[in-house]
Design a protein around this motif. Structure first.
Motif, PDB file in Angstrom:
ATOM      1  N   SER A   1      38.163  50.320  57.723  1.00 53.05           N
ATOM      2  CA  SER A   1      36.772  50.253  57.272  1.00 53.05           C
ATOM      3  C   SER A   1      36.425  48.977  56.505  1.00 53.05           C
ATOM      4  N   PRO A   2      37.288  48.459  55.597  1.00 56.40           N
ATOM      5  CA  PRO A   2      36.921  47.229  54.883  1.00 56.40           C
ATOM      6  C   PRO A   2      36.614  46.060  55.809  1.00 56.40           C
ATOM      7  N   ILE A   3      37.318  45.976  56.921  1.00 50.45           N
ATOM      8  CA  ILE A   3      37.082  44.881  57.869  1.00 50.45           C
ATOM      9  C   ILE A   3      35.660  44.945  58.402  1.00 50.45           C
ATOM     10  N   PHE A   4      35.229  46.130  58.815  1.00 47.63           N
ATOM     11  CA  PHE A   4      33.888  46.290  59.363  1.00 47.63           C
ATOM     12  C   PHE A   4      32.818  46.096  58.286  1.00 47.63           C
ATOM     13  N   ILE A   5      33.081  46.602  57.082  1.00 48.84           N
ATOM     14  CA  ILE A   5      32.104  46.447  55.989  1.00 48.84           C
ATOM     15  C   ILE A   5      31.942  44.976  55.625  1.00 48.84           C
ATOM     16  N   PHE A   6      33.050  44.243  55.567  1.00 48.16           N
ATOM     17  CA  PHE A   6      32.964  42.818  55.254  1.00 48.16           C
ATOM     18  C   PHE A   6      32.209  42.067  56.347  1.00 48.16           C
ATOM     19  N   ALA A   7      32.418  42.457  57.613  1.00 48.06           N
ATOM     20  CA  ALA A   7      31.709  41.803  58.722  1.00 48.06           C
ATOM     21  C   ALA A   7      30.209  42.066  58.630  1.00 48.06           C
ATOM     22  N   ILE A   8      29.857  43.310  58.300  1.00 42.86           N
ATOM     23  CA  ILE A   8      28.432  43.647  58.145  1.00 42.86           C
ATOM     24  C   ILE A   8      27.821  42.869  56.987  1.00 42.86           C
TER      25      ILE A   8
END
Length: 306
Positions: A294-301
């Motif tokens: 999840s952190p990867i996707f949140i950082f991308a967003i």
């Protein structure tokens, strides 16, 4: 990252406790049941009773409901055509794909990234009022093998979490009407203290479940588990973006809808799975995969929309 670090440490404590046999062989079951029947209902009451209903029922709640329902429907369609899980496991798979960790990860993310901790309140409400009762009803009926109008109608009386949510909403409405909080502090405070134990109990029980197990090991449905995690972390934010844009959301409001949709799967899903002894491997592995990625996707967003 502070939010992810906090839950990681508490999960590790649960793992270490199981590793050294602290609490005995039934410790995980006891923590799960106490959280399900006592702590979480108290937590839901403590949170919702002090929320103004106007802060809960905002337009963003429609986005949260729609993107979660669509994502869960996608998993059900894939299960019918590809995975062919039994009903109880499929229910847990649906929760893996749509149930957001709005408390112990959602709160710090809403605070540090969105600047508004109350942004997760609508998610807490819809999950406890809509999604949790529907899922627990499905699990209860599927595990008992009895489907009748009486059994369905009596479901709310057997769901302590829903009871806590309902009483909290009623108290909030009464308090708004009279202009002051109607529950005395000597009653509210002990309920709030017990409620604050819900998150650590759930996290430690989840950590205990990791001891002696191999995530995505033999006997687990890897394809269904990985699909549920991807639906939760990647597909659900994309759906939230499309729905929010269609509804006219822009700027920070659009950003908030998408970031919250990318929250990982909540540990509550494992709590529910353990309660009914159904789909525990899918719940455990799906939560683990979703939380790690999840952190990867949140950082991308955050990079694209922040």
């Amino acid at each position: 990252m502070q939010g992810f670090c906090v839950i990681g440490i508490i999960i590790l404590i649960g793992y270490i406790a199981a590793r050294f046999h602290i609490g005995g062989p039934t410790a995980q079951m006891v923590l799960n049941r106490f959280s399900y029947f006592v702590s979480t209902p108290c937590l839901m009451f403590a949170i919702l009773s002090k929320e103004h209903l106007s802060d809960v029922f905002k337009p963003s709640i429609a986005v949260a409901i729609a993107c979660a329902v669509i994502t869960g429907a996608v998993f059900l369609a894939l299960n019918a055509s590809v995975f062919h899980l039994k009903p109880t496991d499929a229910t847990i798979g649906v929760l893996d794909s749509m149930y957001m960790n709005a408390n112990n990860i959602g709160l710090p993310i809403a605070t540090y990234i969105l600047g508004n901790p109350a942004a997760v309140t609508p998610i807490v409400l819809i999950q406890q009022v809509l999604f949790t009762p529907a899922a627990l009803t499905s699990l209860d009926l599927a595990s008992s093998g009895r489907v009748s109008a009486k059994a369905i109608a009596s479901q709310p009386l057997r769901q302590p979490i829903l009871i806590g949510v309902t009483i909290g909403i009623v108290v909030s409405a009464i308090s708004d009407a009279v202009g002051w909080f109607v529950v005395p502090s000597y009653i509210y405070d002990p309920i709030n203290i017990v409620g604050n134990s819900a998150v650590p109990l759930i996290l430690m029980a989840f950590g205990m479940s990791l001891h002696g197990s191999k995530p995505l090991g033999r006997g687990s449905n890897r394809a269904a588990t990985v699909t549920a995690a991807l639906l939760k972390n990647a597909v659900m934010p994309a759906i939230a973006f499309a729905i929010a844009r269609t509804m006219g959301f822009q700027g920070h409001d659009l950003y908030a809808c998408v970031v919250l949709a990318a929250l990982p799967t909540a540990q509550n899903v494992y709590n529910y799975a353990a309660r009914y002894d159904a789909g525990t491997m899918i719940a455990r592995d799906g939560i683990l995969l979703s939380t790690l990625s999840s952190p990867i996707f949140i950082f991308a967003i955050a990079a694209l929309l922040g």
